[in-house]
Design an enzyme around this catalytic site. Sequence first.
Site, short mmCIF file in Angstrom:
data_model
loop_
_atom_site.label_atom_id
_atom_site.label_comp_id
_atom_site.label_asym_id
_atom_site.label_seq_id
_atom_site.Cartn_x
_atom_site.Cartn_y
_atom_site.Cartn_z
N ASN A 11 0.87 -1.17 0.00
CA ASN A 11 0.00 0.00 0.00
C ASN A 11 0.91 1.22 0.00
O ASN A 11 1.44 1.61 1.04
CB ASN A 11 -0.89 -0.03 1.25
CG ASN A 11 -1.84 1.14 1.31
OD1 ASN A 11 -1.78 2.07 0.50
ND2 ASN A 11 -2.73 1.13 2.29
N ARG A 92 -2.63 -2.11 -3.35
CA ARG A 92 -3.82 -1.28 -3.17
C ARG A 92 -3.73 -0.12 -4.15
O ARG A 92 -2.73 0.59 -4.21
CB ARG A 92 -3.87 -0.74 -1.75
CG ARG A 92 -5.02 0.22 -1.56
CD ARG A 92 -5.08 0.72 -0.14
NE ARG A 92 -6.25 1.55 0.05
CZ ARG A 92 -6.22 2.76 0.59
NH1 ARG A 92 -5.07 3.29 0.99
NH2 ARG A 92 -7.32 3.46 0.72
N HIS A 181 -12.61 3.06 0.29
CA HIS A 181 -12.59 2.09 1.39
C HIS A 181 -13.38 0.84 1.00
O HIS A 181 -13.85 0.09 1.87
CB HIS A 181 -13.23 2.63 2.70
CG HIS A 181 -12.46 3.70 3.40
ND1 HIS A 181 -13.07 4.67 4.17
CD2 HIS A 181 -11.13 3.95 3.46
CE1 HIS A 181 -12.15 5.47 4.68
NE2 HIS A 181 -10.96 5.06 4.26
N GLU A 385 -7.85 -5.05 5.60
CA GLU A 385 -7.72 -4.79 4.16
C GLU A 385 -6.58 -5.58 3.55
O GLU A 385 -6.67 -6.01 2.40
CB GLU A 385 -7.52 -3.28 3.94
CG GLU A 385 -8.80 -2.51 4.21
CD GLU A 385 -8.60 -1.00 4.34
OE1 GLU A 385 -8.16 -0.55 5.42
OE2 GLU A 385 -8.86 -0.28 3.37
#
Length: 399
Positions: A11, A92, A181, A385
């Site tokens: 990420n 991500r 999100h 996540e």
Amino acid sequence: MTIEGSVLVVNAGSSSLKYQVLDPATDEVIADGLAERIGEATSSIKHWYRGSEVRREVSLPDHRAAIALVVDLFAADGVDVADSGLSAVGHRVVHGGRSFFAPTLITDEVHSEIERISSLAPLHNPANLIGIDAVTALLPDVPAVAVFDTAFFSDLPDEAALYALDSAVADEYAIRRYGFHGTSHEYVSARAAEFLGRDLAEVNQIVLHLGNGASASAVRGGVPVDTTMGMTPLEGLVMGTRTGDIDAGIVFQLARVADMSIQDIDTLFNKRSGLKGLCGENDFRAILERVDAGDEAADRAYRVYLHRLRRYIGAYMIELGRVDAIVFTAGVGENAVPVRADSLAGLENYGIRIDAERNAVRSDEPRVISTDDSAVTVLVVPTNEELAIARAAVAVAGM
Ligand code: AMP
């Protein structure tokens, strides 16, 4: 020990790089790390591998330097990342625009398309691409998968997705509500249904992802029908440093009377507003301590935060018609006992009853915090996540 067969989750933010290595067979986290303040005078890194942690203040001029340091730290652990047999990398990516509706294997064409739509998320997508490039240079033969924050919301119905804006302008510039999100809302809503032992398709939920960034969603039978973030992650709830909903006329007013540039206003709304703007602080723990100590500014900020949150809970109750579950997640949602109690206080007539003792329990596990006679089940479900991205990467890479 090796990391063979594991999945690397990356990420990359504008000045940070978060990573995890997970075993897809067991969901076990093998390594976890965070490089911060990349590109600033002093950067820091925290690297954890199988129980041992290293923290350092270092100089990291860019993301490539950060990745090189991560590789060195793994080497000190006895792991040669480049030759470790990782099975997939999950990245991500914040904005998928109208191009990506699901996790996608990163090919040259996909890379170009993520680049093309970067204008939709100029603060986020370019950083995500830098992370993709830096990792691909290191691991050219490992399948890399982009997991988009917008994907879960890509089928929002028109009435929730469209702004009441001149359609010609909206169409030309791809202006609509995308939602963010999504990986968290999807994971948490599925996990909540699983925890309740119910079929996801039968459960109507309001998911409250309350972290430093915050968003709510209305999920009907696993399908999102509305969410609070919009064209950008600025819309909706009051956040750590973002305004959430704000009258767009304020942009014109500040440009006219305060002689602020678009860049100034962007920074003001995204970085200097929200809880921080209202009381000088965006760490919710500190805010709650100040509220308890009778601090007026913190109390006001807390009330503004709750007011906005309750407004959306009410809106989504009406949109869904029947609500089976309200689910709290992320840093504030999972930990801030008063926020959960206060955001649902006085709603007994709507079938919502919080059990104070259950709400006070601290745990990393999913749990119910409503009373047994509450018509709506209220839950805390920790989000994950990284795990969701790892699973998506494995599924797309075809292992
Ligand atoms: P996230 O963005 O999901 O990491 O959430 C970060 C936010 O969660 C910060 O505002 C933290 O202050 C807040 N947070 C974390 N732990 C607690 C806690 N025990 N009580 C209240 N807020 C917390």
